[in-house]
Design a protein around this motif. Structure first.
Motif, PDB file in Angstrom:
ATOM      1  N   TYR A 167      34.670  48.047  40.772  1.00 26.48           N
ATOM      2  CA  TYR A 167      35.667  47.562  41.733  1.00 26.48           C
ATOM      3  C   TYR A 167      36.978  48.245  41.373  1.00 26.48           C
ATOM      4  O   TYR A 167      37.666  47.847  40.425  1.00 26.48           O
ATOM      5  CB  TYR A 167      35.761  46.041  41.673  1.00 26.48           C
ATOM      6  CG  TYR A 167      34.420  45.388  41.914  1.00 26.48           C
ATOM      7  CD1 TYR A 167      33.947  45.176  43.205  1.00 26.48           C
ATOM      8  CD2 TYR A 167      33.587  45.052  40.837  1.00 26.48           C
ATOM      9  CE1 TYR A 167      32.694  44.622  43.429  1.00 26.48           C
ATOM     10  CE2 TYR A 167      32.340  44.496  41.056  1.00 26.48           C
ATOM     11  CZ  TYR A 167      31.901  44.283  42.358  1.00 26.48           C
ATOM     12  OH  TYR A 167      30.652  43.740  42.576  1.00 26.48           O
ATOM     13  N   LEU A 168      37.290  49.294  42.108  1.00 26.07           N
ATOM     14  CA  LEU A 168      38.403  50.165  41.762  1.00 26.07           C
ATOM     15  C   LEU A 168      39.698  49.709  42.424  1.00 26.07           C
ATOM     16  O   LEU A 168      39.746  49.490  43.643  1.00 26.07           O
ATOM     17  CB  LEU A 168      38.092  51.598  42.178  1.00 26.07           C
ATOM     18  CG  LEU A 168      39.160  52.656  41.879  1.00 26.07           C
ATOM     19  CD1 LEU A 168      39.425  52.755  40.383  1.00 26.07           C
ATOM     20  CD2 LEU A 168      38.726  54.014  42.445  1.00 26.07           C
ATOM     21  N   ARG A 179      42.181  36.820  35.897  1.00 26.78           N
ATOM     22  CA  ARG A 179      41.543  35.564  36.299  1.00 26.78           C
ATOM     23  C   ARG A 179      40.793  35.719  37.620  1.00 26.78           C
ATOM     24  O   ARG A 179      39.812  35.026  37.879  1.00 26.78           O
ATOM     25  CB  ARG A 179      42.601  34.470  36.429  1.00 26.78           C
ATOM     26  CG  ARG A 179      42.033  33.107  36.823  1.00 26.78           C
ATOM     27  CD  ARG A 179      43.115  32.057  36.986  1.00 26.78           C
ATOM     28  NE  ARG A 179      43.858  31.847  35.756  1.00 26.78           N
ATOM     29  CZ  ARG A 179      44.853  30.971  35.637  1.00 26.78           C
ATOM     30  NH1 ARG A 179      45.224  30.243  36.691  1.00 26.78           N
ATOM     31  NH2 ARG A 179      45.475  30.828  34.496  1.00 26.78           N
ATOM     32  N   TYR A 180      41.270  36.648  38.450  1.00 22.71           N
ATOM     33  CA  TYR A 180      40.679  36.821  39.779  1.00 22.71           C
ATOM     34  C   TYR A 180      39.833  38.084  39.878  1.00 22.71           C
ATOM     35  O   TYR A 180      39.335  38.417  40.961  1.00 22.71           O
ATOM     36  CB  TYR A 180      41.798  36.883  40.830  1.00 22.71           C
ATOM     37  CG  TYR A 180      42.806  35.769  40.689  1.00 22.71           C
ATOM     38  CD1 TYR A 180      42.497  34.464  41.092  1.00 22.71           C
ATOM     39  CD2 TYR A 180      44.055  36.007  40.122  1.00 22.71           C
ATOM     40  CE1 TYR A 180      43.418  33.439  40.942  1.00 22.71           C
ATOM     41  CE2 TYR A 180      44.978  34.985  39.968  1.00 22.71           C
ATOM     42  CZ  TYR A 180      44.654  33.709  40.377  1.00 22.71           C
ATOM     43  OH  TYR A 180      45.563  32.692  40.222  1.00 22.71           O
ATOM     44  N   MET A 181      39.663  38.786  38.765  1.00 20.82           N
ATOM     45  CA  MET A 181      38.944  40.051  38.808  1.00 20.82           C
ATOM     46  C   MET A 181      37.463  39.883  38.504  1.00 20.82           C
ATOM     47  O   MET A 181      37.061  39.021  37.728  1.00 20.82           O
ATOM     48  CB  MET A 181      39.557  41.041  37.803  1.00 20.82           C
ATOM     49  CG  MET A 181      40.913  41.568  38.203  1.00 20.82           C
ATOM     50  SD  MET A 181      41.565  42.738  36.967  1.00 20.82           S
ATOM     51  CE  MET A 181      43.040  43.309  37.814  1.00 20.82           C
ATOM     52  N   ARG A 182      36.677  40.764  39.089  1.00 23.83           N
ATOM     53  CA  ARG A 182      35.242  40.782  38.836  1.00 23.83           C
ATOM     54  C   ARG A 182      34.916  41.712  37.665  1.00 23.83           C
ATOM     55  O   ARG A 182      35.724  42.554  37.280  1.00 23.83           O
ATOM     56  CB  ARG A 182      34.506  41.234  40.101  1.00 23.83           C
ATOM     57  CG  ARG A 182      34.541  40.207  41.220  1.00 23.83           C
ATOM     58  CD  ARG A 182      33.815  40.668  42.464  1.00 23.83           C
ATOM     59  NE  ARG A 182      34.600  41.623  43.232  1.00 23.83           N
ATOM     60  CZ  ARG A 182      34.273  42.041  44.443  1.00 23.83           C
ATOM     61  NH1 ARG A 182      33.166  41.578  45.034  1.00 23.83           N
ATOM     62  NH2 ARG A 182      35.033  42.906  45.089  1.00 23.83           N
ATOM     63  N   GLN A 185      48.386  45.957  31.107  1.00 23.14           N
ATOM     64  CA  GLN A 185      49.238  44.816  31.436  1.00 23.14           C
ATOM     65  C   GLN A 185      48.948  44.305  32.844  1.00 23.14           C
ATOM     66  O   GLN A 185      48.976  43.100  33.095  1.00 23.14           O
ATOM     67  CB  GLN A 185      50.713  45.207  31.300  1.00 23.14           C
ATOM     68  CG  GLN A 185      51.177  45.442  29.883  1.00 23.14           C
ATOM     69  CD  GLN A 185      51.031  44.202  29.014  1.00 23.14           C
ATOM     70  OE1 GLN A 185      51.370  43.094  29.415  1.00 23.14           O
ATOM     71  NE2 GLN A 185      50.504  44.391  27.813  1.00 23.14           N
ATOM     72  N   TYR A 186      48.669  45.210  33.748  1.00 25.92           N
ATOM     73  CA  TYR A 186      48.325  44.816  35.118  1.00 25.92           C
ATOM     74  C   TYR A 186      47.071  43.948  35.113  1.00 25.92           C
ATOM     75  O   TYR A 186      47.013  42.906  35.782  1.00 25.92           O
ATOM     76  CB  TYR A 186      48.101  46.063  35.973  1.00 25.92           C
ATOM     77  CG  TYR A 186      47.785  45.761  37.423  1.00 25.92           C
ATOM     78  CD1 TYR A 186      48.790  45.690  38.385  1.00 25.92           C
ATOM     79  CD2 TYR A 186      46.460  45.574  37.845  1.00 25.92           C
ATOM     80  CE1 TYR A 186      48.498  45.414  39.709  1.00 25.92           C
ATOM     81  CE2 TYR A 186      46.161  45.301  39.168  1.00 25.92           C
ATOM     82  CZ  TYR A 186      47.183  45.227  40.094  1.00 25.92           C
ATOM     83  OH  TYR A 186      46.877  44.947  41.408  1.00 25.92           O
ATOM     84  N   VAL A 187      46.056  44.360  34.349  1.00 25.97           N
ATOM     85  CA  VAL A 187      44.814  43.582  34.275  1.00 25.97           C
ATOM     86  C   VAL A 187      45.074  42.231  33.611  1.00 25.97           C
ATOM     87  O   VAL A 187      44.560  41.198  34.054  1.00 25.97           O
ATOM     88  CB  VAL A 187      43.720  44.365  33.521  1.00 25.97           C
ATOM     89  CG1 VAL A 187      42.467  43.498  33.358  1.00 25.97           C
ATOM     90  CG2 VAL A 187      43.374  45.653  34.264  1.00 25.97           C
ATOM     91  N   LYS A 188      45.880  42.208  32.552  1.00 25.95           N
ATOM     92  CA  LYS A 188      46.174  40.956  31.853  1.00 25.95           C
ATOM     93  C   LYS A 188      46.834  39.940  32.775  1.00 25.95           C
ATOM     94  O   LYS A 188      46.577  38.737  32.687  1.00 25.95           O
ATOM     95  CB  LYS A 188      47.072  41.232  30.644  1.00 25.95           C
ATOM     96  CG  LYS A 188      46.346  41.889  29.489  1.00 25.95           C
ATOM     97  CD  LYS A 188      47.283  42.335  28.382  1.00 25.95           C
ATOM     98  CE  LYS A 188      47.760  41.176  27.559  1.00 25.95           C
ATOM     99  NZ  LYS A 188      48.534  41.639  26.377  1.00 25.95           N
ATOM    100  N   ARG A 189      47.675  40.420  33.683  1.00 19.50           N
ATOM    101  CA  ARG A 189      48.379  39.520  34.591  1.00 19.50           C
ATOM    102  C   ARG A 189      47.484  38.975  35.690  1.00 19.50           C
ATOM    103  O   ARG A 189      47.786  37.932  36.273  1.00 19.50           O
ATOM    104  CB  ARG A 189      49.568  40.255  35.224  1.00 19.50           C
ATOM    105  CG  ARG A 189      50.677  40.621  34.255  1.00 19.50           C
ATOM    106  CD  ARG A 189      51.912  41.104  34.979  1.00 19.50           C
ATOM    107  NE  ARG A 189      51.733  42.374  35.647  1.00 19.50           N
ATOM    108  CZ  ARG A 189      52.120  43.553  35.140  1.00 19.50           C
ATOM    109  NH1 ARG A 189      52.689  43.602  33.938  1.00 19.50           N
ATOM    110  NH2 ARG A 189      51.941  44.667  35.822  1.00 19.50           N
TER     111      ARG A 189
END
Length: 249
Positions: free
Chosen positions: A9-10, A28-31, A21-25
């Protein structure tokens, strides 16, 4: 078109402070297997808070998000190993002089071309989620003189298509993850150890535990990921964490 083992999922960002940091923020909603890729990372970080400075649009800077991996806390180093292996295998196809520098750098002719930063989330005393930040110097030609760095373009004297190389790396990471889940830790360790930079060569280190330079030889890594060095003056083996030792040359 490359066929992946697991769907990815790009998320493509033109500019971001840091893909990790973007992923850390937002994780919770990412697959699982969400990948955040940016052509312009302004505040990328490496190990020990070192900054990863790159020119816009010339390199690969991205993060891979994995969840439900359920690794024991003392086995977190395996993530570094399998990602290092995956990057190394991709580059090794082009030239056999790439090496893995403990714990998570890729080296060509004593110069750094890539690095990894993993950040883990703990749940019920296990590593449940991990964010893997990856930086690879591709088409950049000039680097800060204070850093011993190189790039694919410098090495091979040609431009590389970033998108093509990006998808090769993702597939290689998925293959390495499959190898780990199928064959276990030993399989991953063996490849890593066979391509470990300066293994069995006399080297110089700075030992932060005693604040002095030492001469020794890299012999192994422990099952918890510590570096094993044989000191030259007494032939004894010592184990070091990433904060305790630095390879000088």
């Amino acid at each position: 078109m490359i066929k992946f083992i697991w769907p990815i999922y790009l998320i493509y960002l033109h500019t971001v402070d840091s893909t990790n940091q973007y992923v850390k923020r937002r994780n919770r909603y990412m697959r699982n297997w969400t990948i955040v890729w940016s052509m312009n990372q302004t505040k990328g970080k490496g190990l020990e808070k070192n900054y990863w400075n790159v020119e816009k649009g010339k390199n690969l800077t991205f993060s891979v998000f994995l969840k439900s991996i359920n690794l024991a806390l003392d086995k977190g180093y395996i993530i570094n190993l399998l990602i290092s292996n995956a990057i190394h295998k991709t580059l090794f196809f082009y030239n056999k002089n790439f090496w893995i520098k403990w714990p998570n750098d890729i080296i060509f002719m004593n110069k750094k071309i890539g690095g990894i930063l993993t950040e883990n989330s703990i749940y019920h005393r296990k590593i449940h989620r991990t964010i893997i930040g990856i930086g690879l110097n591709v088409n950049q030609m000039k680097f800060d003189e204070n850093f011993q760095a190189t790039s694919m373009k410098i090495i091979f004297n040609k431009n590389f298509k970033l998108e093509k190389l990006f998808y090769k790396l993702i597939l290689s990471i998925q293959k390495e993850y499959l190898f780990f889940t199928s064959y276990g830790e030993v399989f991953v360790r063996n490849y890593y150890m066979n391509h470990l930079y300066r293994k069995n060569q006399i080297s110089y280190f700075y030992n932060n535990k005693i604040n002095k330079y030492i001469q020794g030889t890299i012999r192994n890594i422990t099952k918890e990921g510590y570096l094993v060095i044989e000191e030259n003056h007494n032939k004894k083996l010592y184990c070091f964490s990433t904060k305790e030792i630095k390879l000088i040359y």
